[in-house]
Design an enzyme around this catalytic site. Structure first.
Site, PDB file in Angstrom:
ATOM      1  N   LYS A  74       4.783 -11.428   3.645  1.00 31.23           N
ATOM      2  CA  LYS A  74       3.349 -11.671   3.399  1.00 31.23           C
ATOM      3  C   LYS A  74       3.143 -11.739   1.894  1.00 31.23           C
ATOM      4  O   LYS A  74       3.788 -10.990   1.159  1.00 31.23           O
ATOM      5  CB  LYS A  74       2.498 -10.531   3.981  1.00 31.23           C
ATOM      6  CG  LYS A  74       1.023 -10.659   3.609  1.00 31.23           C
ATOM      7  CD  LYS A  74       0.177  -9.595   4.241  1.00 31.23           C
ATOM      8  CE  LYS A  74       0.072  -8.317   3.442  1.00 31.23           C
ATOM      9  NZ  LYS A  74      -0.420  -8.447   2.060  1.00 31.23           N
ATOM     10  N   SER A  94       0.845  -1.201   0.000  1.00 30.85           N
ATOM     11  CA  SER A  94       0.000   0.000   0.000  1.00 30.85           C
ATOM     12  C   SER A  94       0.881   1.251   0.000  1.00 30.85           C
ATOM     13  O   SER A  94       0.385   2.362  -0.203  1.00 30.85           O
ATOM     14  CB  SER A  94      -0.937  -0.004   1.214  1.00 30.85           C
ATOM     15  OG  SER A  94      -0.219  -0.287   2.395  1.00 30.85           O
ATOM     16  N   GLU A 141      -8.938  -9.910   4.102  1.00 31.44           N
ATOM     17  CA  GLU A 141      -9.288  -8.537   3.709  1.00 31.44           C
ATOM     18  C   GLU A 141     -10.674  -8.499   3.075  1.00 31.44           C
ATOM     19  O   GLU A 141     -10.962  -9.239   2.118  1.00 31.44           O
ATOM     20  CB  GLU A 141      -8.227  -7.976   2.735  1.00 31.44           C
ATOM     21  CG  GLU A 141      -8.558  -6.551   2.297  1.00 31.44           C
ATOM     22  CD  GLU A 141      -7.397  -5.796   1.664  1.00 31.44           C
ATOM     23  OE1 GLU A 141      -6.260  -6.313   1.643  1.00 31.44           O
ATOM     24  OE2 GLU A 141      -7.637  -4.669   1.195  1.00 31.44           O
TER      25      GLU A 141
HETATM   26  O1  KIV Z   1      -0.328  -3.461   1.664  1.00 33.31           O
HETATM   27  C1  KIV Z   1      -1.038  -3.423   2.671  1.00 33.31           C
HETATM   28  O2  KIV Z   1      -1.121  -2.409   3.382  1.00 33.31           O
HETATM   29  C2  KIV Z   1      -1.800  -4.613   3.019  1.00 33.31           C
HETATM   30  C3  KIV Z   1      -2.794  -4.493   4.122  1.00 33.31           C
HETATM   31  C4  KIV Z   1      -4.028  -3.858   3.593  1.00 33.31           C
HETATM   32  C5  KIV Z   1      -3.072  -5.784   4.775  1.00 33.31           C
HETATM   33  O3  KIV Z   1      -1.645  -5.624   2.413  1.00 33.31           O
END
Ligand code: KIV
Length: 276
Positions: free
Chosen positions: A115, A47, A184
């Site tokens: 992640k 993000s 999400e």
């Molecule tokens: O990139 C991000 O901030 C995310 C969150 C929304 C979990 O993947």
């Protein structure tokens, strides 16, 4: 006293005992504050693309940007577990590069885990990264990197068939050895079913209150990103107008000669001045 780092085993033990807290961070000063606040996990999320770099899609950031920001975050943190978010190019465009890229988050950026978002080859890629000894957080539901395939930025798992697919994905990721899963934008009752079915913690964003933990994008929580605000966001403070007011005051002070004052200036002795 030395601070103990939050470990994978700490996160696993929290399931069913106390809620896990997670926020994103992308730079040194905010990571210092998030860590000081005692947040358990910091996600250097892709993000970054939207809330820091002003890009339209998370698919527009790559390894160079992600590692650059992840390094700033890990320099700041002494307690929280730091997760590096694998960008689109690092495992979806070239799945064969997934282990090498995951390793870079751990070895170069000093993250504690990575992640990655669900996609067609997610299980294969996740298996390889876990086999390489790197802890992995899964991410299912609305997966922004492939949102176009999901019909856009919409709540996922809203009918029984779609919900079954999500439950299956969560079970498969848990079986593979992921130590947590981000859910999400899924209905709260589906998040509850998943949370009850799997042994690893679920961390929700737009997934209601039944998950084992919550994550928010820092700039949403602090009111620092105005382009759009999803329904699930709670703004804990609205910083943008406060910062704007401070910047306007600075401008006014400079123009009116009120800044800098004597307390912000350096002096030289009179006799030294006379020698000039
Ligand atoms: O990139 C991000 O901030 C995310 C969150 C929304 C979990 O993947």
């Amino acid at each position: 006293m030395e601070t103990q780092k939050v470990t994978v085993s700490d996160i696993l033990k929290m399931k069913g005992k106390r809620k896990i807290t997670m926020l994103t961070a992308y730079d040194y000063p905010t990571a210092v504050l998030v860590d000081k606040a005692g947040i358990d996990m910091i996600l250097v999320g892709d993000s970054l693309a939207n809330v820091v770099l002003g890009l339209k899609s998370t698919t527009e950031v790559g390894m160079i940007e992600m590692l650059h920001h992840a390094k700033a975050v890990t320099r700041a943190v002494s307690r929280a577990m730091v997760a590096g978010d694998m960008p689109y190019e690092s495992y979806q465009v070239n799945p064969e590069d997934c282990v090498e890229n995951a390793r870079r988050f751990i070895e170069e950026a000093k993250c504690d885990c990575v992640k990655l978002e669900w996609f067609d080859q997610c299980l294969e890629v996740t298996r390889k990264i876990i086999k390489a000894g790197i802890p992995v957080i899964g991410h299912i539901g609305l997966t922004p990197q492939t949102a176009d395939k999901l019909g856009g930025f919409k709540v996922q798992g809203k009918d029984a068939e779609a919900a079954k697919r999500l439950i299956q994905q969560a079970e498969d990721l848990a079986k593979l050895g992921c130590f947590a899963i981000v859910l999400e934008c899924v209905p709260d009752k589906i998040a509850q079913i998943i949370t009850e079915k799997i042994k690893i913690p679920t961390i929700g964003i737009g997934a209601g209150k039944y998950t084992d933990g919550q994550v928010l994008v820092l700039h949403d929580a602090l009111g620092l990103f105005d382009r759009y605000t999803p329904k699930f966001v709670k703004k804990y403070i609205n910083l943008s107008p406060l910062i704007l007011a401070a910047l306007e005051e600075y401008k006014k002070d400079v123009i009116e000669g009120k800044y800098p004052g004597p307390e912000h200036s350096f002096s030289i002795k009179e006799e030294e001045l006379k020698k000039l």
